[in-house]
Scaffold this motif. Structure first.
Motif, short mmCIF file in Angstrom:
data_model
loop_
_atom_site.label_atom_id
_atom_site.label_comp_id
_atom_site.label_asym_id
_atom_site.label_seq_id
_atom_site.Cartn_x
_atom_site.Cartn_y
_atom_site.Cartn_z
N THR A 20 41.88 38.83 37.70
CA THR A 20 41.49 39.80 38.78
C THR A 20 42.49 39.92 39.98
O THR A 20 42.67 41.02 40.33
CB THR A 20 40.04 39.78 38.81
N LEU A 24 44.85 42.91 41.53
CA LEU A 24 44.98 43.64 42.85
C LEU A 24 46.18 43.51 43.67
O LEU A 24 46.76 44.17 44.32
CB LEU A 24 43.86 42.90 43.66
N TYR A 277 46.99 53.15 41.74
CA TYR A 277 45.38 52.48 41.92
C TYR A 277 44.56 53.13 40.87
O TYR A 277 43.60 52.35 40.61
CB TYR A 277 44.96 52.85 43.41
N LEU A 284 40.41 47.16 36.39
CA LEU A 284 39.92 46.33 37.48
C LEU A 284 38.49 46.33 36.94
O LEU A 284 37.61 45.38 36.95
CB LEU A 284 40.23 46.31 38.50
N CYS A 324 39.23 39.66 46.40
CA CYS A 324 40.22 40.79 47.05
C CYS A 324 40.94 39.99 48.30
O CYS A 324 42.23 40.41 48.35
CB CYS A 324 39.12 41.56 47.64
N GLY A 327 43.63 38.23 46.13
CA GLY A 327 44.55 39.44 45.60
C GLY A 327 45.49 39.90 46.83
O GLY A 327 46.78 40.08 46.71
N VAL A 382 43.42 48.93 48.74
CA VAL A 382 42.98 47.73 47.57
C VAL A 382 41.52 47.53 47.51
O VAL A 382 40.85 47.66 46.60
CB VAL A 382 43.99 46.72 47.71
N THR A 383 41.17 47.24 49.17
CA THR A 383 39.65 46.88 49.23
C THR A 383 38.76 47.80 48.73
O THR A 383 37.64 47.65 48.06
CB THR A 383 39.53 46.53 50.53
N LEU A 386 38.42 48.24 45.15
CA LEU A 386 37.42 47.16 44.43
C LEU A 386 36.13 47.61 44.55
O LEU A 386 35.30 47.27 43.77
CB LEU A 386 37.94 45.62 45.20
#
Length: 413
Positions: A20, A24, A277, A284, A324, A327, A382-383, A386
């Motif tokens: 995972t 990320l 993404y 993801l 996160c 990553g 990216v956050t 997630l």
């Protein structure tokens, strides 16, 4: 307690956690590389266009800004603009006299942009002497023939001129006077931007003032800030100080075509990153959802032991936060050495791709732009990706049927 529990849960399934985090990290690394190369290319071309032609900011007569008439000029005395020296973000202040003329040599002629400059200041600012491909960076003065000039290689090729040949400039001067002069080509300049290479003529500002009969006046004061990000604040400060008496124009206003090209290309790049993404996000989401489904019995036991659903969701979010952070750290750790190498060793594009970029007004190199804000923006993206992926698992936990989950079924209410 939740933090400790979340940290232990992560490493019960090391392979899943690493997988995972790696997803990320891949998304962050690729987005950082893409955006850094994009912004680096934009900044390099803005800087080139600014140094060799427009500057980042110009001070102009309000009427000149609207019609570019040689009759609407500013004083060439810097003391009349003393406020410029008090602005710490301004790195260079250069006088320029800019106008158009018809350049002729033999049977060929072409409309050109004549740029009267202070040779010493201009060379310190743009390093124009390093762009001399033939001849010398020197302006000789002759009372009969006027001064020598420097012209772009593209213009020299069109007019079939070499170093030592003569070029005629003809146009309209100040308040309707005739502007004409015979000049010797002292050097050829190889500009990185083709639009300049094909039409620019450099001469000393004193000679340009004589050619256009402007006296001690010029068309603009050209400013260059310490960084590109300083442009907006300096422009606002100058506008407040000079008011309506002086028109303040930034590079976007001076080069709208380049600004538009950059915005279109930036939009295309950002769309591709969002697409990336989206692809990574689907994988993801599947991983996080599978992780949740596999742990339904575990979650049911925790609920039966007295943990509230809210705390269980918090546990899930804390675990995801650790993943996160891992990553993002991994992505930055992989991306930064690559970006650092290409920052000091930019990629030079060759062949047909280079020609296409030159014709579009861009220098054929891919420099890297390193900026903390860029890294933070991509890390936040990216956050956010997630967090979106956690919507499904969160709903699953909140709707978890305790009895069924303990029996192994895990059906919703």
């Amino acid at each position: 307690m939740l933090v400790k529990l979340a940290w232990r849960n992560l490493w019960r399934q090391k392979r899943r956690t690493i997988l995972t985090a790696a997803a990320l990290a891949l998304a962050l690394c690729l987005s950082l590389l893409t955006r850094s190369f994009q912004e680096g290319s934009y900044n390099a071309n803005i800087d080139n266009a600014a140094r060799f032609y427009t500057g980042l900011i110009q001070l102009q007569d309000p009427d000149y800004a609207d019609n570019a008439s040689i009759d609407d000029l500013l004083s060439a005395n810097l003391d009349d603009f003393a406020y410029l020296k008090s602005e710490p973000s301004i790195e260079y202040i250069l006088p320029r006299l800019e106008s158009v003329a018809l350049a002729a040599a033999g049977e060929r002629s072409k409309g050109v942009m004549v740029l009267g400059v202070n040779p010493e200041l201009e060379d310190r600012y743009s390093g124009v002497s390093e762009k001399v491909s033939q001849g010398r960076f020197r302006f000789d003065s002759d009372s009969l023939k006027g001064s020598s000039v420097l012209i772009g290689e593209g213009l020299a090729k069109y007019l079939r001129l070499e170093v030592g040949d003569e070029i005629i400039l003809y146009g309209q001067g100040y308040q309707g006077q005739t502007a004409s002069g015979l000049y010797t080509v002292n050097g050829l300049l190889k500009f990185p931007v083709m639009s300049l290479d094909n039409r620019l003529v450099y001469m000393p500002i004193s000679e340009a003032q004589r050619l256009y009969s402007t006296g001690n006046q010029l068309t603009s004061w050209v400013l260059h800030t310490q960084t590109l990000s300083d442009v907006d604040s300096v422009e606002a400060s100058l506008t407040d100080h000079f008011g309506d008496d002086i028109r303040i124009r930034d590079w976007k206003d001076l080069s709208p075509e380049m600004a538009q090209q950059i915005e279109m290309d930036r939009a295309g790049g950002i769309f591709l990153i969002y697409l990336l993404y989206g692809i990574v996000g689907f994988g993801l989401f599947a991983t996080v959802m599978m992780m949740t489904l596999e742990r339904q019995r575990e979650f049911a036991v925790m609920l039966a032991a007295g943990m509230s659903r809210g705390k269980l969701v918090s546990l899930l979010f804390i675990e995801s936060s650790f993943i996160c952070i891992l990553g993002i750290a991994l992505g930055i750790a992989v991306a930064m050495p690559i970006l650092g190498y290409f920052y000091f060793n930019p990629i030079h594009i060759t062949g047909e791709a280079a020609k296409v970029m030159l014709e579009a007004g861009f220098e054929p190199i891919l420099p890297v732009y390193l900026n903390l804000g860029l890294i933070i923006n991509q890390a936040l993206a990216v956050t956010l990706m997630l967090l979106i992926c956690l919507i499904g698992p969160t709903w699953k936990v909140l709707r978890l049927n305790l009895v069924s989950a303990l029996k192994g079924g895990g059906h919703d209410h």
